[in-house]
Design a protein around this motif. Structure first.
Motif, short mmCIF file in Angstrom:
data_model
loop_
_atom_site.label_atom_id
_atom_site.label_comp_id
_atom_site.label_asym_id
_atom_site.label_seq_id
_atom_site.Cartn_x
_atom_site.Cartn_y
_atom_site.Cartn_z
N UNK A 133 0.82 -1.23 0.00
CA UNK A 133 0.00 0.00 0.00
C UNK A 133 0.85 1.27 0.00
N UNK A 134 1.74 1.40 -0.98
CA UNK A 134 2.66 2.54 -1.01
C UNK A 134 1.95 3.83 -1.42
N UNK A 269 18.59 -2.83 4.38
CA UNK A 269 17.38 -3.65 4.36
C UNK A 269 16.89 -3.90 2.94
N UNK A 270 16.95 -2.87 2.10
CA UNK A 270 16.42 -3.03 0.75
C UNK A 270 17.28 -3.99 -0.08
N UNK A 284 11.33 10.36 5.26
CA UNK A 284 10.62 11.61 5.49
C UNK A 284 11.38 12.48 6.47
N UNK A 285 11.19 13.79 6.40
CA UNK A 285 11.96 14.67 7.27
C UNK A 285 11.54 14.57 8.73
N UNK A 286 10.36 14.00 9.02
CA UNK A 286 9.90 13.88 10.40
C UNK A 286 9.92 12.44 10.90
N UNK A 287 9.53 11.52 10.05
CA UNK A 287 9.41 10.13 10.48
C UNK A 287 10.70 9.34 10.30
N UNK A 288 11.63 9.86 9.50
CA UNK A 288 12.84 9.10 9.20
C UNK A 288 12.57 8.07 8.12
N UNK A 289 13.25 6.93 8.19
CA UNK A 289 13.09 5.91 7.15
C UNK A 289 11.94 4.95 7.48
N UNK A 290 11.10 4.69 6.49
CA UNK A 290 10.10 3.62 6.59
C UNK A 290 10.31 2.69 5.41
#
Length: 422
Positions: A133-134, A269-270, A284-290
Motif C-alpha cells: 500500500x505505497x 534492508x532493501x 521523510x523529514x519527520x518520520x525518518x526511514x520507513x
C-alpha cells in the motif's frame, strides 16, 4: 448511504478475474469494511469465446459499461496507454469513479486525469507494487512529511532475475528463461528488464511525493540486460548487492529521478529484498526511514489493491488524486547533473600502456579511482579491468565513456553501474 456499489470491469484477465473472485469469496468481510455491498454488474473482454471462470455478464463493447447509469465505478484493467486513457477520460466525464492498475497510462496522463476528475474519485493503488500500500502511505500516512528520498525495487521480474544470477550463478539469459517458465516474465519481457516498468511506477510515486509532472523520456532509465558475472564478482568483493532501483531524491527545489541497476551495501534492508518481491524505502523529514515490502505483482496481490480502492470509494472517502497540484517551485534535475559513484567494467588489450591511457582520460574528466580489480581471462591478450570511482557527475562519466570508446585498445563497449552509498 447507498446499499450497493455497482462496478464494471474492463479487462477480465488474470487481475480482473481475481477481483471478481475475491469480491465473491470475501464478500462478508469486504461488505463489513466498506459499509455497502460491492457488486460486479458486468465485464468487458476482447474475446467472448475465451473460457473465463467468472459468472458475470460479459460484453466486447466498452460503452456498455461507460454508458450504464447503474454502474458507479469503472475498473480499468485493459492495459496499454492511449486507448486506456480515452476510456479513463470517458469514465470521468460520465461522472463515474475510476479505479485503474495501469501504471503506463498514468506515467503519461496522471495530471490530465486529475484535472478532468475534479472531485470524482480515482483509485490507483494497484498501479505501483501490487500488494504494497505505497500509494496510501505517500498520500495519507506520510502526508505530514517532506519526502527527502525514495528508493525502490519496483519490478519483481528483474529482481528475480538478479537474485538467480547472484545466488545461483546463472547468466542473464538463463535467469530470464527461468522467469518466463515460472510465469514471472512475459514472452516479451522488454519493459521489465529495460527499466521501463519501474520508470512508470517511479513517476507515479514522484508525483505523490513531490508534485512533479515528469514523463518517462525526461528521466534516466536503464535496464539489467548487460549485467554479467564480472559485475557480480566485483560487487561481492566489495560488499555490495546489485538491484534495479527506482530512485527519487530532493535537494532544495530540484528532484532527481532515475531508474537503473545499482550497487548497494549488502547490509541495507532493501538489499535483502529478493526473488519476485518488491521493497520501497522512503525517508521523510519527520518520520525518518520507513520500509514497505511485499508482493509486487500477481493476480491476487494486484486485485487486493484494486478492492482496497473500491472500499475507500464506497466509504465516500475522496481526495485529490495525486495529493496536491503540480508544484511550479519544483524542477527536475537535468540528467547530466546527477552525481554518484560509478563502477566500470572494461575489456582491453593486455599490453603495456593501456592502463596509463585509461587513467589519463579519467584524470582529464576529473574522475578518480576508489577501488580496483583486474581479472585474468582465458582469451589471450585480453584483460578485464574493474574499478569504482569517487563521486562524480553523469556528464563527466558520459564524456569519459565517449573518449574511452575512441581507444583502439578498448575491445568492448565500456559498462557502468552506479553505486548508491547513502
Amino acid at each position: 448511504m447507498v446499499k450497493n456499489l455497482n462496478i464494471g470491469v474492463i479487462g477480465v484477465g488474470t487481475v480482473g478475474a481475481s477481483v471478481i473472485k475475491i469480491l465473491e469469496e470475501n464478500k462478508e468481510v469486504i461488505c463489513a469494511r466498506a459499509g455497502v455491498d460491492i457488486k460486479v454488474k458486468k465485464g468487458v473482454v476482447k474475446n467472448l469465446n475465451k473460457s473465463r471462470s467468472v459468472s458475470i455478464p460479459l460484453s466486447t463493447d466498452i460503452e456498455d459499461i461507460i454508458n450504464d447509469k447503474e454502474i458507479d465505478v469503472v475498473v480499468e484493467l485493459m492495459g496499454g496507454i492511449n486507448e486506456a486513457y480515452e476510456v479513463a477520460k470517458k469514465t470521468l466525464q460520465n461522472k463515474k469513479a475510476l479505479v485503474t492498475a495501469n501504471k503506463a497510462m498514468l506515467a503519461y496522463h496522471r495530471y490530465e486525469l486529475q484535472q478532468i476528475a475534479g472531485n470524482i474519485p480515482i483509485g490507483f493503488e494497484a498501479s505501483v507494487c501490487g500488494g504494497i500500500p505505497i500509494i496510501k502511505a505517500l498520500k495519507d500516512g506520510l502526508s505530514a512529511n517532506h519526502i527527502l528520498s525514495l528508493r525502490g525495487i519496483l519490478n519483481g521480474t528483474s529482481n528475480y532475475i538478479l537474485t538467480q544470477m547472484i545466488q545461483n550463478n546463472q547468466d542473464f539469459c538463463s535467469a530470464l528463461q527461468l522467469a518466463q517458465h515460472l510465469g514471472y516474465a512475459e514472452a516479451d519481457p522488454s519493459l521489465d528488464i529495460n527499466g521501463g516498468d519501474a520508470g512508470h511506477k517511479l513517476l507515479i510515486l514522484a508525483s505523490l511525493a513531490y508534485g512533479i509532472d515528469a514523463k518517462p523520456q525526461d528521466i534516466l532509465i536503464e535496464g539489467i540486460e548487460s549485467i554479467n558475472g564480472d559485475d557480480i564478482e566485483f560487487a561481492n568483493e566489495f560488499g555490495y548487492a546489485i538491484k534495479l532501483l527506482g530512485i527519487a531524491k530532493k535537494q532544495n527545489n530540484e528532484i532527481e529521478l532515475r531508474v537503473h541497476p545499482a550497487m548497494i551495501d549488502k547490509n541495507k534492508m532493501i538489499a535483502k529484498v529478493e526473488g519476485v518481491m518488491n521493497g520501497i524505502s522512503v525517508i521523510g523529514d519527520r518520520v525518518g526511514e520507513t520500509l514497505y515490502y511485499g508482493a509486487g505483482a500477481g493476480g491476487e496481490a494486484t486485485a487486493s489493491a484494486v478492492i482496497s480502492d473500491l472500499i475507500e470509494i464506497a466509504r465516500g472517502k475522496s481526495s485529490l488524486m495525486l495529493g496536491f497540484e503540480r508544484s511550479p517551485q519544483i524542477n527536475l534535475k537535468p540528467k547530466e547533473n546527477i552525481q554518484s559513484r560509478y563502477y566500470f567494467r572494461l575489456s582491453v588489450d593486455d599490453k603495456s600502456g593501456v592502463l596509463a591511457q585509461i587513467t589519463s582520460i579519467l584524470t582529464q574528466n576529473d574522475i578518480s579511482i576508489s577501488t580496483f580489480l583486474q581479472k585474468e581471462i582465458k582469451q589471450k591478450n585480453i584483460a578485464k579491468i574493474l574499478f569504482s570511482t569517487h563521486t562524480t557527475t553523469e556528464r563527466a562519466i558520459k564524456n569519459t565513456i565517449a573518449e574511452l570508446k575512441k581507444l583502439e585498445s578498448i575491445i568492448k563497449e565500456p559498462y557502468i553501474i552506479r553505486i548508491e552509498d547513502e
